[in-house]
Write a protein that holds these residues in place. Structure first.
Motif, short mmCIF file in Angstrom:
data_model
loop_
_atom_site.label_atom_id
_atom_site.label_comp_id
_atom_site.label_asym_id
_atom_site.label_seq_id
_atom_site.Cartn_x
_atom_site.Cartn_y
_atom_site.Cartn_z
N THR A 23 -11.69 8.65 -8.28
CA THR A 23 -12.03 8.01 -7.01
C THR A 23 -13.23 8.74 -6.42
O THR A 23 -13.20 9.96 -6.26
CB THR A 23 -10.86 8.07 -6.01
OG1 THR A 23 -9.75 7.34 -6.52
CG2 THR A 23 -11.28 7.47 -4.67
N PRO A 39 -10.29 1.91 2.02
CA PRO A 39 -10.00 1.41 0.67
C PRO A 39 -10.03 2.49 -0.39
O PRO A 39 -9.19 2.50 -1.30
CB PRO A 39 -11.09 0.36 0.46
CG PRO A 39 -11.43 -0.13 1.83
CD PRO A 39 -11.32 1.08 2.71
N ASN A 40 -10.99 3.41 -0.31
CA ASN A 40 -11.05 4.49 -1.30
C ASN A 40 -9.86 5.43 -1.20
O ASN A 40 -9.34 5.91 -2.22
CB ASN A 40 -12.35 5.28 -1.15
CG ASN A 40 -13.54 4.57 -1.77
OD1 ASN A 40 -13.37 3.75 -2.67
ND2 ASN A 40 -14.72 4.87 -1.30
N GLN A 73 -6.98 3.61 -2.84
CA GLN A 73 -7.14 3.66 -4.29
C GLN A 73 -6.76 5.04 -4.82
O GLN A 73 -6.10 5.17 -5.86
CB GLN A 73 -8.57 3.33 -4.68
CG GLN A 73 -8.86 3.53 -6.17
CD GLN A 73 -10.32 3.37 -6.51
OE1 GLN A 73 -10.90 2.34 -6.19
NE2 GLN A 73 -10.92 4.37 -7.15
N TYR A 74 -7.19 6.07 -4.12
CA TYR A 74 -6.89 7.45 -4.48
C TYR A 74 -5.38 7.68 -4.55
O TYR A 74 -4.85 8.24 -5.52
CB TYR A 74 -7.53 8.35 -3.44
CG TYR A 74 -7.44 9.84 -3.66
CD1 TYR A 74 -7.84 10.44 -4.84
CD2 TYR A 74 -7.01 10.67 -2.61
CE1 TYR A 74 -7.80 11.82 -5.00
CE2 TYR A 74 -6.97 12.04 -2.76
CZ TYR A 74 -7.37 12.62 -3.95
OH TYR A 74 -7.33 13.98 -4.10
N GLU A 134 0.83 -1.19 0.00
CA GLU A 134 0.00 0.00 0.00
C GLU A 134 0.87 1.25 0.00
O GLU A 134 1.93 1.29 0.62
CB GLU A 134 -0.93 0.00 1.21
CG GLU A 134 -1.96 -1.11 1.21
CD GLU A 134 -2.90 -1.03 0.02
OE1 GLU A 134 -2.94 0.02 -0.65
OE2 GLU A 134 -3.58 -2.03 -0.25
N ARG A 170 -3.04 5.37 -4.90
CA ARG A 170 -2.47 4.59 -6.00
C ARG A 170 -2.68 5.30 -7.33
O ARG A 170 -1.78 5.32 -8.19
CB ARG A 170 -3.10 3.20 -6.03
CG ARG A 170 -2.57 2.25 -4.96
CD ARG A 170 -2.98 0.81 -5.25
NE ARG A 170 -4.43 0.64 -5.16
CZ ARG A 170 -5.06 0.27 -4.06
NH1 ARG A 170 -4.38 0.04 -2.95
NH2 ARG A 170 -6.38 0.11 -4.06
N GLN A 171 -3.85 5.89 -7.52
CA GLN A 171 -4.11 6.59 -8.77
C GLN A 171 -3.24 7.83 -8.92
O GLN A 171 -2.72 8.12 -10.00
CB GLN A 171 -5.59 6.97 -8.86
CG GLN A 171 -6.50 5.78 -9.11
CD GLN A 171 -7.94 6.20 -9.31
OE1 GLN A 171 -8.34 7.28 -8.91
NE2 GLN A 171 -8.73 5.32 -9.92
#
Length: 331
Positions: free
Chosen positions: A301, A124-125, A128-129, A109, A131-132
């Motif tokens: 996201t 999780p969001n 993801q944010y 992560e 990672r993007q």
């Protein structure tokens, strides 16, 4: 009935009784324990250094995992903010092995390194944010207040600047008043736009400290400007953040996104439930969400009330307004 739905009682006894740690863990009048009960839907019991959690097996495991982690940190009184962040993490990731991190966050992560601290996504969001942001040239973070959209974007920008991945930070937002008419503001340009850009300053001060932020401004490493001053520019080797993007027009959003130059990265944040544009003026953020979906190199996201990491009442306020809006649209 499956095991997750069945009510169970799980117990844990700390190896050595430390009254200071136990008091800090429980909080004033056992307030921390009551908050964990409320968040996870369990009933927590305590006798000395022995704790029990009664509820659905998954929730009981999460509760005890959280108590073990908080006990390890409880040499000092636990703040309400620390408790809420720990709760958000354990709800997002589930229980971990004995003595481990309650979130079970994997090493893969994203972790942001700033001078003040190391930061990672709590939900999780949020992960993801991050990672993007690290993998896409343009990232949109859309959701309600308190979900970390702006703070995580600024943290990524500071991290990139510290690693010399970019040469400067450019932070901007539209100068649109939130339902008020402030009239003509005194002072020079910087003083006029300062109230609109204050949230960006606050995030920078939290991450870098007041003195280092001042030096970065003096050296031109950080620039904060109103959106109107972006026209005609090409931003190379920069980390660019557009905040409060729900208050851009379609034309402003297109203008801003086409400023991106070589070696640059862009993050756009906004809350489509708080649009302050005049009636009948479409939001550039809503338009971009529809027009740019599926375009390679652009990530989206969408945050919700479950991503709020402020005071727990903020999440309930967001949920109440979402429910009211859904009921209104249904009619």
């Amino acid at each position: 009935m499956n095991n997750l739905a069945a009510t169970v009682t799980l117990r844990h006894e700390f190896e050595a009784e430390n009254n200071v740690r136990l008091a800090n863990l429980c909080g004033p009048l056992d307030g921390h324990l009551r908050r964990v009960e409320q968040a996870l839907g369990v009933v927590i019991g305590r006798r000395g250094r022995a704790f029990s959690a009664r509820g659905a097996r998954d929730a009981a495991e999460r509760a005890l995992a959280l108590l073990r982690s908080l006990y390890a940190q409880a040499d000092q009184p636990l703040s309400g903010q620390a408790l809420e962040l720990a709760l958000a993490e354990v709800v997002a990731h589930g229980p971990s092995a004995e003595g481990g991190d309650p979130g079970g966050v994997e090493a893969l992560e994203p972790v942001l390194h700033t001078r003040r601290s190391e930061l990672r996504g709590r939900t999780p969001n949020q992960m993801q944010y991050l990672r993007q942001i690290l993998s896409q040239d343009i990232t949109f973070g859309i959701g309600p207040a308190g979900t970390g959209k702006t703070f995580l974007a600024v943290a990524c920008a500071v991290d990139a600047l510290e690693r010399h991945a970019v040469q400067r930070l450019v932070l901007t937002r539209p100068a649109v008043e939130a339902g008020e008419r402030l009239g003509f503001l005194p002072g020079d340009l910087a003083q006029k736009v300062d109230p609109y850009l204050r949230p960006l300053y606050d995030a920078l001060y939290d991450l870098m400290g007041f003195e280092r932020v001042g030096k970065a401004f003096d050296k031109g490493l950080i620039e904060i400007a109103p959106l109107a001053f972006m026209r005609g520019r090409t931003l190379n080797h920069a980390f660019v953040i557009l905040d409060e993007a729900q208050n851009t027009t379609r034309e402003q959003m297109k203008m801003f996104l086409t400023r991106l130059g070589f070696g640059s990265r862009c993050v756009v944040t906004g809350d489509v439930s708080q649009i302050d544009l005049p009636p009948g003026v479409p939001s550039g953020l809503v338009d971009a969400r529809a027009v740019l979906a599926g375009v390679a190199g652009i990530g989206f996201t969408d945050f919700g009330a479950h991503d709020v990491v402020r005071h727990p009442l903020v999440a309930r306020i967001v949920e109440a307004y979402d429910a009211a809006r859904a009921a209104g649209s249904g009619r």
